[in-house]
Design a protein around this motif. Structure first.
Motif, PDB file in Angstrom:
ATOM      1  N   GLU A 147       2.376  10.594   4.924  1.00 39.56           N
ATOM      2  CA  GLU A 147       3.063   9.688   4.006  1.00 39.56           C
ATOM      3  C   GLU A 147       2.437   8.300   4.073  1.00 39.56           C
ATOM      4  O   GLU A 147       2.188   7.774   5.145  1.00 39.56           O
ATOM      5  N   PHE A 148       2.234   7.687   2.907  1.00 37.18           N
ATOM      6  CA  PHE A 148       1.686   6.335   2.887  1.00 37.18           C
ATOM      7  C   PHE A 148       2.809   5.318   2.754  1.00 37.18           C
ATOM      8  O   PHE A 148       3.939   5.650   2.377  1.00 37.18           O
ATOM      9  N   SER A 149       2.512   4.079   3.055  1.00 43.82           N
ATOM     10  CA  SER A 149       3.520   3.025   3.082  1.00 43.82           C
ATOM     11  C   SER A 149       4.084   2.733   1.693  1.00 43.82           C
ATOM     12  O   SER A 149       3.339   2.691   0.707  1.00 43.82           O
ATOM     13  N   LEU A 150       5.401   2.527   1.640  1.00 44.89           N
ATOM     14  CA  LEU A 150       6.060   2.136   0.398  1.00 44.89           C
ATOM     15  C   LEU A 150       6.590   0.707   0.487  1.00 44.89           C
ATOM     16  O   LEU A 150       7.525   0.331  -0.208  1.00 44.89           O
ATOM     17  N   GLU A 151       5.963  -0.092   1.347  1.00 44.75           N
ATOM     18  CA  GLU A 151       6.379  -1.477   1.503  1.00 44.75           C
ATOM     19  C   GLU A 151       5.933  -2.308   0.298  1.00 44.75           C
ATOM     20  O   GLU A 151       4.791  -2.187  -0.160  1.00 44.75           O
ATOM     21  N   PRO A 152       6.816  -3.177  -0.222  1.00 45.00           N
ATOM     22  CA  PRO A 152       6.429  -4.060  -1.342  1.00 45.00           C
ATOM     23  C   PRO A 152       5.317  -5.025  -0.925  1.00 45.00           C
ATOM     24  O   PRO A 152       5.171  -5.353   0.257  1.00 45.00           O
ATOM     25  N   GLU A 153       4.544  -5.488  -1.900  1.00 50.31           N
ATOM     26  CA  GLU A 153       3.442  -6.408  -1.643  1.00 50.31           C
ATOM     27  C   GLU A 153       3.428  -7.520  -2.682  1.00 50.31           C
ATOM     28  O   GLU A 153       3.753  -7.302  -3.851  1.00 50.31           O
ATOM     29  N   THR A 154       3.008  -8.688  -2.257  1.00 53.68           N
ATOM     30  CA  THR A 154       2.712  -9.750  -3.205  1.00 53.68           C
ATOM     31  C   THR A 154       1.326  -9.501  -3.796  1.00 53.68           C
ATOM     32  O   THR A 154       0.563  -8.666  -3.293  1.00 53.68           O
ATOM     33  N   LYS A 155       0.962 -10.256  -4.834  1.00 55.12           N
ATOM     34  CA  LYS A 155      -0.370 -10.133  -5.408  1.00 55.12           C
ATOM     35  C   LYS A 155      -1.428 -10.490  -4.369  1.00 55.12           C
ATOM     36  O   LYS A 155      -2.492  -9.861  -4.307  1.00 55.12           O
ATOM     37  N   GLU A 156      -1.127 -11.494  -3.554  1.00 52.38           N
ATOM     38  CA  GLU A 156      -2.074 -11.931  -2.528  1.00 52.38           C
ATOM     39  C   GLU A 156      -2.294 -10.843  -1.490  1.00 52.38           C
ATOM     40  O   GLU A 156      -3.420 -10.616  -1.035  1.00 52.38           O
ATOM     41  N   GLN A 157      -1.242 -10.155  -1.111  1.00 51.35           N
ATOM     42  CA  GLN A 157      -1.372  -9.075  -0.138  1.00 51.35           C
ATOM     43  C   GLN A 157      -2.166  -7.899  -0.717  1.00 51.35           C
ATOM     44  O   GLN A 157      -2.983  -7.295  -0.032  1.00 51.35           O
ATOM     45  N   CYS A 158      -1.920  -7.608  -1.987  1.00 45.61           N
ATOM     46  CA  CYS A 158      -2.660  -6.533  -2.645  1.00 45.61           C
ATOM     47  C   CYS A 158      -4.135  -6.889  -2.759  1.00 45.61           C
ATOM     48  O   CYS A 158      -5.011  -6.038  -2.546  1.00 45.61           O
ATOM     49  N   GLU A 159      -4.419  -8.148  -3.073  1.00 49.15           N
ATOM     50  CA  GLU A 159      -5.798  -8.591  -3.176  1.00 49.15           C
ATOM     51  C   GLU A 159      -6.512  -8.458  -1.834  1.00 49.15           C
ATOM     52  O   GLU A 159      -7.634  -7.952  -1.762  1.00 49.15           O
ATOM     53  N   LYS A 160      -5.848  -8.875  -0.766  1.00 48.38           N
ATOM     54  CA  LYS A 160      -6.453  -8.773   0.572  1.00 48.38           C
ATOM     55  C   LYS A 160      -6.695  -7.306   0.936  1.00 48.38           C
ATOM     56  O   LYS A 160      -7.765  -6.953   1.465  1.00 48.38           O
ATOM     57  N   ARG A 161      -5.720  -6.456   0.648  1.00 46.05           N
ATOM     58  CA  ARG A 161      -5.879  -5.027   0.944  1.00 46.05           C
ATOM     59  C   ARG A 161      -7.071  -4.449   0.184  1.00 46.05           C
ATOM     60  O   ARG A 161      -7.865  -3.682   0.738  1.00 46.05           O
ATOM     61  N   SER A 162      -7.198  -4.832  -1.069  1.00 44.58           N
ATOM     62  CA  SER A 162      -8.295  -4.321  -1.897  1.00 44.58           C
ATOM     63  C   SER A 162      -9.641  -4.840  -1.405  1.00 44.58           C
ATOM     64  O   SER A 162     -10.630  -4.096  -1.367  1.00 44.58           O
ATOM     65  N   PHE A 163      -9.675  -6.121  -1.026  1.00 44.39           N
ATOM     66  CA  PHE A 163     -10.908  -6.701  -0.473  1.00 44.39           C
ATOM     67  C   PHE A 163     -11.280  -6.004   0.830  1.00 44.39           C
ATOM     68  O   PHE A 163     -12.442  -5.663   1.064  1.00 44.39           O
ATOM     69  N   ASP A 164     -10.279  -5.796   1.702  1.00 43.29           N
ATOM     70  CA  ASP A 164     -10.528  -5.139   2.983  1.00 43.29           C
ATOM     71  C   ASP A 164     -11.016  -3.705   2.769  1.00 43.29           C
ATOM     72  O   ASP A 164     -11.903  -3.227   3.487  1.00 43.29           O
TER      73      ASP A 164
END
Length: 240
Positions: A147-164
Motif C-alpha cells: 500500500e502506498f501513502s494516502l497522506e495529503p500534500e501541498t504543491k511544494e511537497q509534491c514538487e519536492k517529491r517529484s524532483f527527488d
C-alpha cells in the motif's frame, strides 16, 4: 541518440466523463475510450522512436515505469500490448514487453483537507487490480509493492517529491542502466509537470492542454538527465 526518455500522462478516467468509478472514487479506472487511447499511443511512440534514430525496437531495450494508481497501470498495460502487437507483426520470435515497474513516488498528489476514506480506495496489492481488470494479467509488476501513502500534500511537497524521484530513480536507472535505450514514465498531471520542470522543459506547464490524456514528451537523455534535450511534445495526440 542512444537513450530516449518519454513522459506520458494516463488515458481518460471514468469520473471525468460522468461515470461512477468501480475501483473506488479516489482511484478511478480508465474508461474504455481511455484504454483505447493508451493502446493507440503505442503506435505514435513507435513512429516517433524511429524518427529519432533508434532503428530497432525490441522489448529488451524498453523500461516502463508507472504510478501505483490503477489508471496509470492500465495505461502502461495497454501501451505494452500495443508494443507487443508490433513485435508480433515484426516476427520477433514471440518476444513481449512484460515488465512494468511501479514507483510510489509517481503517485497523484492528494490535496490538503481532502477527506480520505481508505474503504473507497481499492488498493492493497497489485492482485486487487488484476482481479478488477483481467487485462492486467500476464505482466510482471516490479518495483514498489504493497500500500502506498494516502497522506495529503501541498504543491511544494509534491514538487519536492517529484524532483527527488527524478534524481533518485530516473537518474540512477538511466545513467547506470546501459541495457535500456527507451525509458517510458507514466503518471499524473501534477507530478509530471514538476518532473518536466526538473528536466528543464520551458513551456507553460500550468497550461492543462499540454498535459491532456496520453500527452507525450520526448527527451534525448544520451548524456544523462542533467543534459536532457527536449525533442517534442505531442499534446493532443490523434487517438481516434
Amino acid at each position: 541518440m542512444k537513450k530516449l526518455l518519454i513522459i506520458i500522462r494516463h488515458g481518460e478516467r471514468t469520473d471525468r466523463v460522468g461515470e461512477i468509478p468501480k475501483c473506488g472514487i479516489l482511484n478511478p479506472e480508465l474508461t474504455e475510450k481511455g484504454k483505447n487511447q493508451s493502446f493507440l499511443t503505442s503506435k505514435i511512440l513507435i513512429k516517433t522512436i524511429f524518427k529519432y534514430g533508434i532503428k530497432t525496437i525490441s522489448p529488451n531495450i524498453i523500461q516502463i515505469r508507472t504510478s501505483p494508481y490503477i489508471r496509470t497501470i492500465q495505461t502502461a498495460v495497454q501501451i505494452s500490448k500495443g508494443f507487443n502487437l508490433f513485435f508480433k507483426e515484426e516476427n520477433l520470435n514471440n518476444e513481449n514487453l512484460n515488465n512494468i515497474y511501479i514507483d510510489f513516488d509517481l503517485k497523484k498528489r492528494i490535496k490538503p483537507n481532502k477527506k480520505i476514506n481508505k474503504n473507497e480506495f481499492l488498493y492493497k496489492t497489485i492482485e486487487n487490480y488484476i482481479n478488477f481488470d483481467p487485462e492486467l494479467k500476464g505482466f510482471n509488476y516490479l518495483g514498489d509493492k504493497g500500500e502506498f501513502s494516502l497522506e495529503p500534500e501541498t504543491k511544494e511537497q509534491c514538487e519536492k517529491r517529484s524532483f527527488d524521484y527524478t534524481e533518485n530513480i530516473l537518474k540512477n536507472n538511466i545513467e547506470k542502466n546501459n541495457d535500456k535505450k527507451i525509458f517510458i514514465i507514466i503518471g499524473h498531471r501534477g507530478c509530471l509537470k514538476y518532473i518536466l520542470k526538473k528536466l528543464g522543459y520551458k513551456a507553460i506547464i500550468n497550461n492543462k492542454k499540454i498535459l491532456d490524456y496520453c500527452s507525450q514528451f520526448f527527451f534525448d537523455i544520451t548524456n544523462g538527465l542533467d543534459k536532457a534535450i527536449f525533442l517534442e511534445n505531442i499534446s493532443k495526440p490523434n487517438l481516434e
